[in-house]
Write a protein that holds these residues in place. Structure first.
Motif, short mmCIF file in Angstrom:
data_model
loop_
_atom_site.label_atom_id
_atom_site.label_comp_id
_atom_site.label_asym_id
_atom_site.label_seq_id
_atom_site.Cartn_x
_atom_site.Cartn_y
_atom_site.Cartn_z
N ILE A 76 0.74 -2.02 -0.23
CA ILE A 76 0.16 -0.12 -0.30
C ILE A 76 0.64 1.48 0.43
N ILE A 77 1.79 1.10 1.03
CA ILE A 77 2.66 2.52 1.18
C ILE A 77 4.04 2.67 -0.06
N SER A 78 4.20 1.89 -0.55
CA SER A 78 5.04 1.46 -1.90
C SER A 78 4.54 1.95 -3.16
N LYS A 79 3.48 1.62 -3.54
CA LYS A 79 2.32 1.52 -4.60
C LYS A 79 2.26 2.72 -4.93
N TYR A 80 0.73 3.21 -3.52
CA TYR A 80 0.45 4.40 -3.69
C TYR A 80 0.93 5.66 -3.52
N THR A 81 2.14 5.28 -2.53
CA THR A 81 2.62 6.87 -2.28
C THR A 81 3.86 6.90 -2.85
N ASN A 82 4.47 7.73 -1.83
CA ASN A 82 5.83 8.57 -2.27
C ASN A 82 6.94 8.48 -1.19
N VAL A 83 6.10 7.88 -0.13
CA VAL A 83 6.80 7.11 1.20
C VAL A 83 7.61 6.14 0.60
N SER A 84 9.08 6.16 1.21
CA SER A 84 9.79 5.74 0.86
C SER A 84 10.53 4.66 2.06
N MET A 85 10.44 3.18 1.60
CA MET A 85 9.86 2.19 2.56
C MET A 85 11.77 1.49 2.86
N PRO A 86 12.05 1.23 3.89
CA PRO A 86 13.38 1.14 3.87
C PRO A 86 13.30 -0.91 3.23
N ASP A 87 14.67 -1.52 3.32
CA ASP A 87 15.04 -3.10 2.46
C ASP A 87 14.32 -3.60 3.72
N ASN A 88 14.78 -3.36 5.32
CA ASN A 88 15.30 -3.97 6.20
C ASN A 88 14.00 -4.53 6.95
N LEU A 89 13.15 -5.76 7.00
CA LEU A 89 11.95 -6.71 7.43
C LEU A 89 12.24 -5.50 8.39
N GLU A 90 13.12 -5.23 10.03
CA GLU A 90 12.23 -5.29 10.68
C GLU A 90 11.95 -3.52 10.97
N HIS A 91 12.78 -2.70 10.18
CA HIS A 91 12.65 -1.95 10.46
C HIS A 91 11.31 -1.41 9.74
N ARG A 92 11.13 -1.61 8.40
CA ARG A 92 9.81 -1.78 7.68
C ARG A 92 8.44 -1.46 8.79
N TYR A 93 8.14 -2.80 9.76
CA TYR A 93 7.58 -2.91 10.38
C TYR A 93 7.20 -2.75 11.40
N ALA A 94 8.83 -2.03 11.77
CA ALA A 94 7.90 -1.05 12.98
C ALA A 94 7.54 0.27 12.52
N ILE A 95 7.77 0.71 11.17
CA ILE A 95 6.88 2.12 10.39
C ILE A 95 5.44 1.58 10.25
N LEU A 96 5.55 0.35 9.92
CA LEU A 96 4.27 0.34 9.51
C LEU A 96 3.29 0.25 10.81
N TYR A 97 3.58 -0.46 11.46
CA TYR A 97 2.79 -0.92 13.01
C TYR A 97 2.99 -0.51 13.88
N ASN A 98 4.00 0.82 14.19
CA ASN A 98 3.89 1.64 15.07
C ASN A 98 3.84 3.47 14.61
N SER A 99 2.98 3.40 13.57
CA SER A 99 2.59 4.59 13.37
C SER A 99 0.98 4.42 12.90
N ASP A 100 0.21 5.22 12.40
CA ASP A 100 -1.18 5.49 12.09
C ASP A 100 -0.96 5.61 10.04
N LEU A 101 0.78 5.14 9.48
CA LEU A 101 0.96 5.60 8.25
C LEU A 101 -0.62 5.00 7.08
N VAL A 102 -0.17 3.74 7.79
CA VAL A 102 -0.92 2.72 6.66
C VAL A 102 -2.97 3.45 6.50
#
Length: 200
Positions: A76-102
């Motif tokens: 959702i983030i990578s296809k619909y927005t201009n928000v960069s997502m980290p390649d590191n899965l733990e870091h990406r998971y933290a961004i997605l689940y510790n915020s209301d971005l989605v």
């Protein structure tokens, strides 16, 4: 539609969409401006579905359903927005689940399109899991059939061998490498031993 009735041209539809349905919007998420597309192109829909499905399977073919929601949110983030997502899965998971971005993004995108993709993902996963199960069962059946065939051939070859003959056969080949030549040689040698003793 009645034959000969005038149709609305493609260019007219394109003009209406371009003027009335803006596909790109920019909204403020805290102190960051996030650019989003309300809908993504068909090719990216296919890529979205394929990426999520592939993410749910390990290299050995094992199904990992716990990855499903994480993979959907990542896309959702990578296809619909201009928000960069980290390649590191733990870091990406933290961004997605510790915020209301989605949740923020989902307020501004075409949820019907997203729901259709989720439905396609679920159908494709069900199909692939069923296919994988059938494939494993077929391979297992082939293996069982191969063992049964081997058993039948073995019984035909050694059907007239007495238990003592088989014991001597195993003892004769137990000390060395198991080659076809040694097996046949040992079998023929010990198969004839009782007859020789009987002649004496």
């Amino acid at each position: 539609m009645a034959k000969g009735e005038k149709k609305v041209s493609i260019s007219a539809v394109d003009n209406i969409i371009g003027e009335c349905f803006l596909n790109v919007v920019t909204e403020q998420w805290y102190d960051v401006e996030v650019k989003m597309r309300r809908s993504i192109p068909f090719t990216e829909v296919l890529a979205f579905v394929d990426d999520v499905v592939q993410s749910c399977f390990q290299r050995n073919g094992a199904y990992v359903p716990e990855v499903l929601d994480f993979a959907i949110k990542s896309n959702i983030i990578s296809k619909y927005t201009n928000v960069s997502m980290p390649d590191n899965l733990e870091h990406r998971y933290a961004i997605l689940y510790n915020s209301d971005l989605v949740d923020f993004v989902c307020q501004h995108i075409n949820m019907q399109q997203l729901q259709e993709m989720v439905n396609s993902i679920n159908r494709k996963l069900a199909y692939m899991c069923d296919t994988n199960t059938v494939s494993v069962q077929n391979r297992l059946n082939d293996l069982i059939s191969a063992f049964e065939t081997m058993q039948e051939k073995t019984e035909a070859m050694f059907g007239d061998v007495m238990p003592d003959d088989m014991t001597r056969l195993v003892g004769a080949i137990g000390d060395g490498a198991l080659t076809e030549e040694k097996i046949v040689e040992a079998y023929m040698k010990h198969k004839n031993t009782p007859n020789d003793k009987a002649d004496e």
